[in-house]
Design an enzyme around this catalytic site. Structure first.
Site, short mmCIF file in Angstrom:
data_model
loop_
_atom_site.label_atom_id
_atom_site.label_comp_id
_atom_site.label_asym_id
_atom_site.label_seq_id
_atom_site.Cartn_x
_atom_site.Cartn_y
_atom_site.Cartn_z
CG ASN A 79 -1.91 -1.11 1.14
OD1 ASN A 79 -2.49 -1.24 0.09
ND2 ASN A 79 -2.15 -1.62 2.25
CB CYS A 115 -4.63 -5.86 -4.41
SG CYS A 115 -5.22 -4.47 -5.18
CG ASN A 152 -9.58 -3.16 -8.66
OD1 ASN A 152 -10.36 -3.54 -9.31
ND2 ASN A 152 -10.07 -2.48 -7.36
CG ASN A 176 -8.15 -8.44 1.52
OD1 ASN A 176 -9.19 -8.78 1.16
ND2 ASN A 176 -7.81 -7.39 1.09
CG HIS A 205 -13.13 -6.63 2.85
ND1 HIS A 205 -12.65 -5.59 1.98
CD2 HIS A 205 -12.28 -7.98 2.39
CE1 HIS A 205 -11.74 -5.93 1.08
NE2 HIS A 205 -11.54 -7.32 1.47
CG ASN A 263 -9.54 -3.66 2.94
OD1 ASN A 263 -8.84 -2.63 2.41
ND2 ASN A 263 -9.12 -4.87 3.31
CD GLU A 280 -8.18 -0.58 -1.86
OE1 GLU A 280 -7.55 -1.36 -1.42
OE2 GLU A 280 -8.65 -0.14 -2.69
NE ARG A 281 -5.42 -4.51 5.79
CZ ARG A 281 -5.25 -5.83 5.78
NH1 ARG A 281 -5.32 -6.25 6.93
NH2 ARG A 281 -4.94 -6.41 4.64
CB CYS A 288 -11.60 -2.21 -2.96
SG CYS A 288 -10.83 -3.34 -1.84
N GLY A 289 -11.36 -4.64 -5.48
CA GLY A 289 -11.70 -5.81 -6.05
C GLY A 289 -12.19 -6.79 -4.97
CB THR A 290 -10.49 -8.03 -1.89
OG1 THR A 290 -9.88 -6.84 -1.44
CG2 THR A 290 -9.29 -8.75 -2.55
N GLY A 291 -12.85 -5.93 -2.01
CA GLY A 291 -14.21 -5.54 -1.10
C GLY A 291 -15.49 -5.64 -2.01
#
Length: 281
Positions: free
Chosen positions: A64, A73, A75, A162, A164, A195, A213-214, A222-225
């Site tokens: 980050n 991540c 994205n 990660n 969320h 996140n 994002e964290r 944020c893809g994982t988000g």
């Protein structure tokens, strides 16, 4: 130092290529802080390092803008897949990429030799509190209350490798995003920080997301988000298992499949390339 700048829906990254062998003397966290600075560096939400892998086709490390290293991540890994394919480092499709969240499988959508999009098998969502990690009760941690800045919010906790924290809201215009985001990121409920996604439900097939994002703060995507939010929406009986997620930078298509895996499909885009001329004292 040569670099390429890429983004996934405006979530932007500086790429450096160490696929032929990593430099053990590189302090990646410090380098990320320098390169990602938007006034004194190149500017970006994160630094992505392309590395060889002993267990997959390639390895992605991401840092980050504050120097911290997240597990994954969404994205960033789509951009990573396009980069290694276009550079001829990998020609396999699908490809397996090693990340801090494990080995992920990616399928490329190629037209006339050009990568038009990437689908990522993000694996199974993690819903056990101690593995997210979150100091919440129950399994899964759905619709629980937290106190933040003197107010009570209901949250759902999901990990996609990660952590969320997903909060459903009625109206973004009344959301104190710039204060709530960092307060929840560092909330004592989340031992490794988190996140934060604020979600509006548009329909059973569409949601709109704002993300803090964290380690990076507000980003355009944020893809994982998006994956965690889609899972949270299903767990709260708000949407179907396949949704379009509208983010400030564009749209992602997320499907929580019958195999319990979450699939994310979206673009990966080049911005520019260049050489970073580090100041010499």
């Amino acid at each position: 130092m040569k670099f390429i700048k890429m983004h996934g829906l405006g979530n932007d990254f500086v790429f450096i290529d160490h696929f032929s062998g990593s430099d053990v003397d590189v302090d990646y966290p410090e380098l990320a802080k320098k390169l990602c600075h938007r006034q004194f560096g190149i500017g970006g939400d994160g630094l992505v390092v392309v590395l060889p892998s002993n267990v997959a086709d390639a390895r992605m490390r991401i840092f980050n803008s504050d120097g911290s290293e997240p597990e994954m991540c969404g994205n960033g890994i789509r951009c990573f897949a396009r980069y290694v394919y276009d550079q001829g480092l990998l020609i396999s499709d699908p490809m397996l990429i090693e990340t801090g969240a494990g080995i992920l499988k990616l399928n490329l959508y190629i037209k006339e030799g050009q990568v038009q999009g990437v689908q990522v098998d993000m694996g199974e969502p993690i819903l056990r509190a101690e593995l997210i990690p979150v100091l919440g009760e129950g399994e899964p941690v759905v619709g629980q209350s937290m106190e933040v800045l003197g107010q009570t919010y209901l949250y759902t906790a999901v990990s996609m490798g990660n952590p969320h924290c997903v909060i459903f809201v009625e109206d973004f215009s009344t959301l104190d995003f710039d204060r709530l985001g960092p307060a929840i990121e560092k909330h004592s409920l989340f031992p490794r920080k988190t996140n934060v996604e604020f979600i509006q439900i548009n329909s059973p097939q569409e949601i709109t997301m704002k993300v803090w994002e964290r380690g990076a703060g507000p980003t355009l995507a944020c893809g994982t988000g998006a994956c965690a939010s889609a899972v949270a929406a299903v767990l709260n009986n708000k949407t179907e298992r396949a949704v379009t997620v509208h983010l400030p930078g564009g749209d992602l298509f997320i499907e929580w499949g019958s195999d319990n895996h979450v699939y994310m499909t979206g673009p990966a885009t080049y911005a520019f390339k260049g050489e970073w001329l580090e100041a010499k004292e």
